[in-house]
Design a protein around this motif. Sequence first.
Motif, short mmCIF file in Angstrom:
data_model
loop_
_atom_site.label_atom_id
_atom_site.label_comp_id
_atom_site.label_asym_id
_atom_site.label_seq_id
_atom_site.Cartn_x
_atom_site.Cartn_y
_atom_site.Cartn_z
N THR A 28 -11.30 -1.17 4.23
CA THR A 28 -10.00 -1.69 3.78
C THR A 28 -8.90 -0.67 4.03
O THR A 28 -9.08 0.53 3.79
CB THR A 28 -10.06 -1.99 2.27
N TYR A 29 -7.76 -1.15 4.51
CA TYR A 29 -6.58 -0.30 4.65
C TYR A 29 -5.66 -0.53 3.46
O TYR A 29 -5.47 -1.66 3.03
CB TYR A 29 -5.80 -0.64 5.92
N SER A 30 -5.11 0.56 2.96
CA SER A 30 -4.08 0.42 1.93
C SER A 30 -2.72 0.43 2.64
O SER A 30 -2.66 0.66 3.84
CB SER A 30 -4.17 1.56 0.92
N ASN A 108 3.16 -4.62 -1.06
CA ASN A 108 3.77 -4.00 0.10
C ASN A 108 3.02 -4.42 1.36
O ASN A 108 1.83 -4.09 1.50
CB ASN A 108 3.73 -2.48 -0.05
N PRO A 109 3.67 -5.14 2.27
CA PRO A 109 2.99 -5.57 3.50
C PRO A 109 3.03 -4.49 4.57
O PRO A 109 3.98 -3.72 4.67
CB PRO A 109 3.80 -6.79 3.93
N GLY A 158 -0.72 -4.16 -0.08
CA GLY A 158 -1.15 -3.11 -1.01
C GLY A 158 -0.22 -3.00 -2.20
O GLY A 158 0.99 -3.25 -2.10
N SER A 159 -0.80 -2.64 -3.33
CA SER A 159 -0.01 -2.46 -4.55
C SER A 159 -0.51 -1.23 -5.29
O SER A 159 -1.72 -0.99 -5.34
CB SER A 159 -0.17 -3.65 -5.50
N ASN A 160 0.40 -0.47 -5.86
CA ASN A 160 0.04 0.61 -6.77
C ASN A 160 0.59 0.27 -8.15
O ASN A 160 1.79 0.02 -8.29
CB ASN A 160 0.63 1.95 -6.31
N PHE A 161 -0.30 0.22 -9.14
CA PHE A 161 0.14 -0.17 -10.47
C PHE A 161 -0.65 0.62 -11.51
O PHE A 161 -1.88 0.53 -11.55
CB PHE A 161 -0.07 -1.68 -10.68
N ARG A 162 0.07 1.41 -12.30
CA ARG A 162 -0.55 2.22 -13.36
C ARG A 162 -1.75 3.01 -12.87
O ARG A 162 -2.80 3.03 -13.51
CB ARG A 162 -0.93 1.35 -14.54
N LEU A 166 -4.57 -1.52 -5.33
CA LEU A 166 -5.24 -2.77 -4.96
C LEU A 166 -4.81 -3.11 -3.54
O LEU A 166 -3.61 -3.17 -3.25
CB LEU A 166 -4.84 -3.87 -5.93
N SER A 167 -5.78 -3.26 -2.65
CA SER A 167 -5.45 -3.52 -1.24
C SER A 167 -6.20 -4.73 -0.74
O SER A 167 -7.39 -4.91 -1.05
CB SER A 167 -5.82 -2.31 -0.39
#
Lengths: 284, 128
Positions: A28-30, A108-109, A158-162, A166-167
């Motif tokens: 998986t790529y972030s 984020n795409p 991709g998302s960065n949360f707390r 998650l990618s």
Amino acid sequence: MRRYLWFLLVTVAASACCCAQERPYFVTYSHEMEEPGNLEIEMYNAAGKPPAGNRFIGTTTEFEYGAKAWWTTEFYLDGQVTWHDSTIFTGYRWENRFRPLLREHRINPVIYIEFENTSADKALREVVGHDGRPDFLDTNAEARVDKEREIELKLILGSNFRGWNLSENFIAEKNLGGGAWEFGYAVAASRPLSLAASAHKCTFCPEKFQAGVEMYGGLGDWNSFGTRLTSQYLGPTINWSAPNGMTLSFSPQFGLNDYSLPHTYRVGISYEIEQVVNRFRRGE
Amino acid sequence: MKRKRAWLVIFTMLTLAVLAFGVADGSWMRHVPAKDHDRKNPYAGQADAVAAGRLIYEDHCSKCHGENAEGTKKRPSLKSARVQQEATEGDLHWLLVNGNMARGMPSWSKLGDPQIWQTIRYVKSLGQ
């Protein structure tokens, strides 16, 4: 055995010359890009054994360069060793990743475009179409006849949360020699063991480790979209950011159906050289 | 006709250059939403956070901004009045999360909020 030892030696030698805070993903790529000016040298190995087939190690050596903050380019060299068979160079790949939105959003795409020229590849860097267990049963001599000049497109979200990353990747691949578009996916989530950094230098602090889970598989092709006769994998994954820019990653991954390999073991090592171009400039 | 086209090209390039400088003058601060501008550093006043931030800075920032944050040929000093006095810690947090990608500054959201705030504590300590 001697061939295997030679292969290991080359692997270690190549790795020793080689990384930083990377996600522990193998497929998986972030959405996170290489920092501009940095060169990361990575080596990823996938070891497995198909039932009724020979044990193998597929390896990829990657040179990842941050051309811009929104553009990362990467060149791969692939090889594999199969027990009771041979050690071969299986081809090369060239990929580019572009981040169209220049700020951080909830999702984020990233647009991914790759050209690959491979044959008898066992590195398992992506699973698409009806890739599966039968592909690992051919001898290297038989598999090398089938040259794959392919173009691969991915939509990376991709998302960065707390502290969590998650990618999700959606993959479409086309053999330029003919054949239908093949599809696949990869999803992963990870988090550092500690979000805050320690106030003193340490090698094994929790923040140096990231753990997560990764799942990927094929989605058939244009004529037979779905999960029938596709391989699917799931596994935990962990990495450790060692001192001096080295990162070590490990993941056991398990086949979820009879069309998949029962289990594969992945090991990765990467080394990041910061501001590589500036090292060749006078006075820097 | 050719001369007219040449002038049109020069005019377009000059316009783009002016626009580029407009973006490049550090005006990222103008894009920071008010709620981000006003955010407070949860590590304010913690000496440990400065020490931790220093280590993060050395790992991820020093190659571009200099070992002592004095800047390098192409990257700005973090001891400037803009960073030390004009920008709030909330502004710097916004910059580290979003980056200024058109100008070569990547997003550091992968560090996570706690490490970003720790880094900001260190950077701000340089001006004290």
